[in-house]
Enzyme design. Structure first.
Site, PDB file in Angstrom:
ATOM      1  N   ASN A 192      40.366 -47.886 -39.599  1.00 53.11           N
ATOM      2  CA  ASN A 192      39.546 -48.856 -38.873  1.00 53.11           C
ATOM      3  C   ASN A 192      38.204 -48.307 -38.431  1.00 53.11           C
ATOM      4  OD1 ASN A 192      41.796 -47.544 -37.415  1.00 53.11           O
ATOM      5  ND2 ASN A 192      40.694 -48.203 -35.589  1.00 53.11           N
ATOM      6  N   CYS A 245      39.911 -50.610 -29.257  1.00 56.25           N
ATOM      7  CA  CYS A 245      40.998 -50.372 -28.312  1.00 56.25           C
ATOM      8  C   CYS A 245      40.735 -49.170 -27.422  1.00 56.25           C
ATOM      9  CB  CYS A 245      42.308 -50.171 -29.062  1.00 56.25           C
ATOM     10  SG  CYS A 245      42.560 -51.460 -30.255  1.00 56.25           S
TER      11      CYS A 245
HETATM   12  N1  PLP Z   1      45.895 -51.320 -36.691  1.00 55.41           N
HETATM   13  C1  PLP Z   1      44.609 -51.187 -37.028  1.00 55.41           C
HETATM   14  C2  PLP Z   1      44.236 -50.297 -38.186  1.00 55.41           C
HETATM   15  C3  PLP Z   1      43.615 -51.844 -36.304  1.00 55.41           C
HETATM   16  O1  PLP Z   1      42.331 -51.677 -36.636  1.00 55.41           O
HETATM   17  C4  PLP Z   1      44.001 -52.665 -35.212  1.00 55.41           C
HETATM   18  C5  PLP Z   1      42.977 -53.347 -34.402  1.00 55.41           C
HETATM   19  O2  PLP Z   1      41.840 -52.974 -34.357  1.00 55.41           O
HETATM   20  C6  PLP Z   1      45.361 -52.780 -34.912  1.00 55.41           C
HETATM   21  C7  PLP Z   1      46.275 -52.091 -35.675  1.00 55.41           C
HETATM   22  C8  PLP Z   1      45.815 -53.612 -33.756  1.00 55.41           C
HETATM   23  O3  PLP Z   1      45.940 -54.966 -34.108  1.00 55.41           O
HETATM   24  P1  PLP Z   1      45.555 -56.150 -33.097  1.00 55.41           P
HETATM   25  O4  PLP Z   1      44.085 -56.311 -33.165  1.00 55.41           O
HETATM   26  O5  PLP Z   1      46.316 -57.321 -33.624  1.00 55.41           O
HETATM   27  O6  PLP Z   1      45.973 -55.744 -31.717  1.00 55.41           O
END
Ligand code: PLP
Length: 384
Positions: free
Chosen positions: A150, A324
């Site tokens: 990400n 996050c």
């Molecule tokens: N996994 C990856 C690689 C992400 O980029 C994200 C969110 O940015 C998530 C999991 C988490 O998902 P959600 O946005 O549904 O909380």
């Protein structure tokens, strides 16, 4: 004029996805588990969404479990496998650049007696498939490696890792939250057993997601008290979110070529012209196969947070790491795993494009960044 370059954090809701949501909220309000006509109408909408999501990743509808988003899918995938082996905690192999959802879920497993191996990455953020395969031992129960990172966009060799896991009879999960809609995602070709998805990364709403569960794979449910999702996830389904997710997948499938070409063209022009206009920058992970929309740029000697806040004031939305961890003064574990120093990590920003961006956005973003970097650098020179 605002320029939104943070599509890896979230994307705007597609108007057609919103339309689908409205239909459910205003008309097809029934509970899909009810046997009366209202319930059956809602059930048909749920079934259609399941077909659309499954169709987009080469799965069958029965292999899709709807969830509340990425973390819940990841939790159900990882801890659902661990729950089957709860009497004899085993070993999990993952990578050091996973999203917090995977890292934290693995930490929880460690606290209940599991062992976790986190395979490192090279300077481009790429996990070596052979190292991941070598980490698999006799007590390994699960391998979990993301499809696309990400923060940097690096694509991981999930197909090779899944093949090695299969050879040893080990379940393979992949977090494909960032990959869906940006690169082809096909569960058969990848050979994974579990795959996590989130709706809001490709024009769907927040709070809806799915876990692909290969037919026949046993999982210990995490939510109890209802037979929804074939007993794999209790709770009345978030139907408005799910139907909009289904529509977002359908649209992304239909426009896949156009969207990915557009994102790659904009991202590549952005990187090319930024390097021409601004000195002392480099693109993290540029040597790897990457998502077509992601650009992680290091601005040597500059404070990324200051840059980010000023960019926002000047109309450009970007991100310092994953959304996050934003605002928590945490160094990016991804850039650190790639070998960047603390200073380099704190000087790096992520720009992520989406199909709603256009050439004018790139032109404007480059102008703003060039002006701002010039201004911040001259301030620093004045202090020296
Ligand atoms: N996994 C990856 C690689 C992400 O980029 C994200 C969110 O940015 C998530 C999991 C988490 O998902 P959600 O946005 O549904 O909380």
């Amino acid at each position: 004029m605002r320029v939104y370059l943070d599509h890896n954090s979230t994307t705007p809701l597609h108007p057609r996805a919103l339309e689908e949501m409205r239909k459910i909220l205003e008309r097809d309000f029934g509970n899909p588990s009810s046997i009366h006509r209202e319930g059956q109408q809602a059930r048909r909408a749920l079934d259609r969404a399941r077909m659309r999501v499954a169709g987009f990743i080469g799965a069958t509808p029965e292999e899709i479990v709807f969830t509340s988003g990425g973390p819940e899918s990841i939790d159900l995938g990882i801890r659902g496998v661990a729950g089957i082996h709860s009497k004899s905690p085993g070993h999990v192999v993952t990578s050091s650049v996973e999203h917090q959802s995977v890292l934290s879920t693995c930490l929880c497993l460690e606290q209940s007696g599991w062992r976790v191996t986190r395979v490192g990455v090279d300077g481009e953020g790429m996990c070596n498939a052979r190292s991941a395969a070598a980490a698999i031992g006799d007590d390994t129960r699960l391998v979990s490696v993301m499809l696309a990172n990400n923060e940097v966009g690096t694509l991981q060799p999930v197909r090779e890792i899944a093949a090695a896991a299969r050879e040893r009879g080990v379940v393979c999960h992949s977090d494909a939250v960032q990959a869906l809609g940006k690169i082809p995602v096909d569960v058969q070709g990848l050979g994974v057993d579990l795959l996590s998805l989130s709706a809001h990364k490709l024009g769907g709403p927040k709070g809806a997601g799915a876990l692909y569960v290969r037919r026949g794979l046993e999982l210990a449910p995490r939510l109890h008290g209802g037979l929804q999702e074939s007993g794999r996830r209790a709770g009345t389904e978030n139907l408005p979110g799910i139907v909009a997710f289904g529509m977002a997948c359908e649209l992304a499938r239909q426009q896949f070529e156009d969207h990915t070409r557009l994102m790659a063209t904009l991202r590549d022009r952005f990187e090319r012209e930024l390097h021409e206009r601004v000195e002392g920058i480099s693109t993290n992970g540029a040597g790897a196969e990457r998502l077509p929309n992601t650009s992680n740029i290091m601005f040597s000697g500059l404070d990324g947070e200051a840059l980010l806040m000023n960019l926002d004031l000047m109309g450009v939305a970007a991100s310092s790491a994953s959304a996050c961890t934003a605002g928590r003064d945490e160094r990016s574990h991804v850039l650190q795993a790639m070998g960047l120093t603390d200073e380099q990590t704190l000087s790096s920003l992520r720009f992520s494009f989406g199909p709603t961006n256009d050439d004018d956005d790139v032109t404007r973003a480059i102008e703003v960044i060039a002006e701002l970097v010039g201004r911040l650098r001259s301030c620093e020179d004045a202090h020296d």
